[in-house]
Enzyme design. Sequence first.
Site, PDB file in Angstrom:
ATOM      1  N   ARG A 152       0.911  -1.190   0.012  1.00 26.03           N
ATOM      2  CA  ARG A 152       0.150  -0.161   0.128  1.00 26.03           C
ATOM      3  C   ARG A 152       0.897   1.145  -0.033  1.00 26.03           C
ATOM      4  O   ARG A 152       1.766   1.336   0.706  1.00 26.03           O
ATOM      5  CB  ARG A 152      -0.993  -0.153   1.149  1.00 26.03           C
ATOM      6  CG  ARG A 152      -0.847   0.991   2.282  1.00 26.03           C
ATOM      7  CD  ARG A 152      -1.890   0.703   3.510  1.00 26.03           C
ATOM      8  NE  ARG A 152      -1.397   0.393   4.445  1.00 26.03           N
ATOM      9  CZ  ARG A 152      -0.597   0.840   5.486  1.00 26.03           C
ATOM     10  NH1 ARG A 152      -0.288   1.945   4.817  1.00 26.03           N
ATOM     11  NH2 ARG A 152      -0.189   0.344   6.442  1.00 26.03           N
TER      12      ARG A 152
ATOM     13  N   HIS B  40      -2.323   3.801   5.894  1.00 21.66           N
ATOM     14  CA  HIS B  40      -3.523   2.913   6.056  1.00 21.66           C
ATOM     15  C   HIS B  40      -4.591   3.770   5.931  1.00 21.66           C
ATOM     16  O   HIS B  40      -5.680   3.070   4.967  1.00 21.66           O
ATOM     17  CB  HIS B  40      -3.323   2.480   7.470  1.00 21.66           C
ATOM     18  CG  HIS B  40      -4.449   1.881   7.887  1.00 21.66           C
ATOM     19  ND1 HIS B  40      -4.844   0.359   7.457  1.00 21.66           N
ATOM     20  CD2 HIS B  40      -5.709   1.991   8.782  1.00 21.66           C
ATOM     21  CE1 HIS B  40      -5.965   0.120   7.928  1.00 21.66           C
ATOM     22  NE2 HIS B  40      -6.555   0.888   8.761  1.00 21.66           N
TER      23      HIS B  40
ATOM     24  N   TYR C 251       6.612   4.261  10.699  1.00 25.27           N
ATOM     25  CA  TYR C 251       6.678   2.851  10.815  1.00 25.27           C
ATOM     26  C   TYR C 251       7.486   2.379   9.539  1.00 25.27           C
ATOM     27  O   TYR C 251       7.721   1.274   9.382  1.00 25.27           O
ATOM     28  CB  TYR C 251       5.621   2.141  11.136  1.00 25.27           C
ATOM     29  CG  TYR C 251       4.572   2.431  10.181  1.00 25.27           C
ATOM     30  CD1 TYR C 251       4.184   1.661   9.207  1.00 25.27           C
ATOM     31  CD2 TYR C 251       3.299   3.260  10.620  1.00 25.27           C
ATOM     32  CE1 TYR C 251       3.102   1.846   8.173  1.00 25.27           C
ATOM     33  CE2 TYR C 251       2.567   3.258   9.851  1.00 25.27           C
ATOM     34  CZ  TYR C 251       2.049   2.728   8.761  1.00 25.27           C
ATOM     35  OH  TYR C 251       1.050   2.732   7.805  1.00 25.27           O
TER      36      TYR C 251
HETATM   37  C1  LIG Z   1     -11.402  -6.936  15.226  1.00 22.08           C
HETATM   38  C2  LIG Z   1     -10.603  -5.665  14.726  1.00 22.08           C
HETATM   39  N1  LIG Z   1      -9.477  -5.238  15.414  1.00 22.08           N
HETATM   40  C3  LIG Z   1      -8.494  -4.286  14.960  1.00 22.08           C
HETATM   41  C4  LIG Z   1      -9.311  -3.435  14.329  1.00 22.08           C
HETATM   42  C5  LIG Z   1      -8.650  -2.148  14.140  1.00 22.08           C
HETATM   43  N2  LIG Z   1      -8.078  -2.155  12.590  1.00 22.08           N
HETATM   44  C6  LIG Z   1      -8.556  -1.631  11.581  1.00 22.08           C
HETATM   45  S1  LIG Z   1      -7.819  -1.926  10.129  1.00 22.08           S
HETATM   46  C7  LIG Z   1      -6.585  -2.842  10.900  1.00 22.08           C
HETATM   47  C8  LIG Z   1      -5.615  -3.414  10.086  1.00 22.08           C
HETATM   48  C9  LIG Z   1      -5.873  -4.333   8.962  1.00 22.08           C
HETATM   49  O1  LIG Z   1      -4.627  -4.757   8.433  1.00 22.08           O
HETATM   50  P1  LIG Z   1      -4.856  -5.576   7.139  1.00 22.08           P
HETATM   51  O2  LIG Z   1      -5.690  -6.834   7.349  1.00 22.08           O
HETATM   52  O3  LIG Z   1      -3.483  -5.939   6.759  1.00 22.08           O
HETATM   53  O4  LIG Z   1      -5.370  -4.898   6.083  1.00 22.08           O
HETATM   54  P2  LIG Z   1      -4.799  -3.369   5.323  1.00 22.08           P
HETATM   55  O5  LIG Z   1      -5.492  -2.321   6.060  1.00 22.08           O
HETATM   56  O6  LIG Z   1      -3.305  -3.518   5.431  1.00 22.08           O
HETATM   57  O7  LIG Z   1      -5.170  -3.732   3.790  1.00 22.08           O
HETATM   58  C10 LIG Z   1      -6.788  -3.013  12.367  1.00 22.08           C
HETATM   59  C11 LIG Z   1      -5.915  -3.525  13.271  1.00 22.08           C
HETATM   60  C12 LIG Z   1     -10.578  -3.739  13.685  1.00 22.08           C
HETATM   61  N3  LIG Z   1     -11.029  -2.834  12.676  1.00 22.08           N
HETATM   62  N4  LIG Z   1     -11.249  -4.802  13.915  1.00 22.08           N
END
Ligand SMILES: Cc1ncc(C[n+]2csc(CCOP(=O)(O)OP(=O)(O)O)c2C)c(N)n1
Length: 348
Positions: free
Chosen positions: A257, A261, A270
Amino acid sequence: MAVRTKASSPAARPRHEALGLALDDVKGMYRKMLECRMIGERMMQLNRMGRAAFVGVADGQEAAEVGSAWCIRRGTDWVHPYYRDVGVALVLGQDATDQFLGVFAKATDPNSAGRQIVNQFSDPEAKIVTGSVCIATQFPQAAGIALALKMRKEEGIVFTYGGDGSTSPGDFHEAVNFAAVHDLPVVFIIENNLYAISTPNALQMSAAPHERAKGYGIPGLLADGMDVLDVYEKTTRAADRARRGEGPSIVETTCYRYRPHSSDDDDSRYRSKDEVAEWRARDPVARGRAYLLDQGVGEPELDAMRAEITSEIESAIDAAEAAPDPRPEDLLRHVYAEGHPPPDGTRA
Ligand SMILES: Cc1ncc(C[n+]2csc(CCOP(=O)(O)OP(=O)(O)O)c2C)c(N)n1
């Protein structure tokens, strides 16, 4: 979505033909990737201008999304995407206006009428099931839909998507395990962009998602997520297996990405600019363009495509900004079943 061509001798054929794709498919894929990129760039600008409160874009993940979604038969297969999947939504028929209606939280936002956070894609006709902000909750739901399809002997398979971070919650394990035990027609697509917000892969997992497939007794495929045709190839294999009734697979697409985020994240805390630049050098949209040029498509055609998308996006922004906001009196619609007032009786 793909127009499959008749197979002939596989030797020395262009890659897309060897995959059964027409050049028009590749042009179509490129167009969706470019549209996805240009929408993301414009959304980030609007956010910085104070016109869009919060955005999350897919820049860098276009090939992973478009290449995999190209295997979906719209209206037959079910799709349970996650919030990064602008490219999937575009392939399945959403347009730029739909994206900006969501970002401006307008009453005519097709996903949630401006109620949910952005990118909770939804479309009953395209069988896109709206998700939850709680990551990984889509996976057990996708397995459940696949179980229903199997029990009812209905046509169609399920495509579900998540990021690398979404493979850590128990939901992922439970869904993949259940789907594997019952040979359910699901394709689990993991867009591994190396980070879950600020958490790098190394602190998230000790085995890559596609390697974990072995533990469930199902195939795990690794695709170069910066290469739309590679993603298409690996996802097709997984989809064909599901369509034959042989069960689920995990397709991991390695991608990156480019942007933070979300618009509220400071990624400089980071990761380094050099790392971002290294991945940008492998850009999937630029690679798509180079491939088309190599296949004899002319620069003017591709430039015209870009100009057309620019004008579509600008019209989409104007239309979406001018669209009506949700009405305060509609606040509780779709929260309680129509005709059933909330316990305090406030709603007519
Ligand atoms: C159960 C839960 N825990 C934490 C979060 C907070 N959160 C939102 S997005 C995210 C990271 C997700 O990363 P990834 O699955 O790698 O997807 P990316 O955003 O990198 O595409 C987190 C920890 C959440 N939305 N739901």
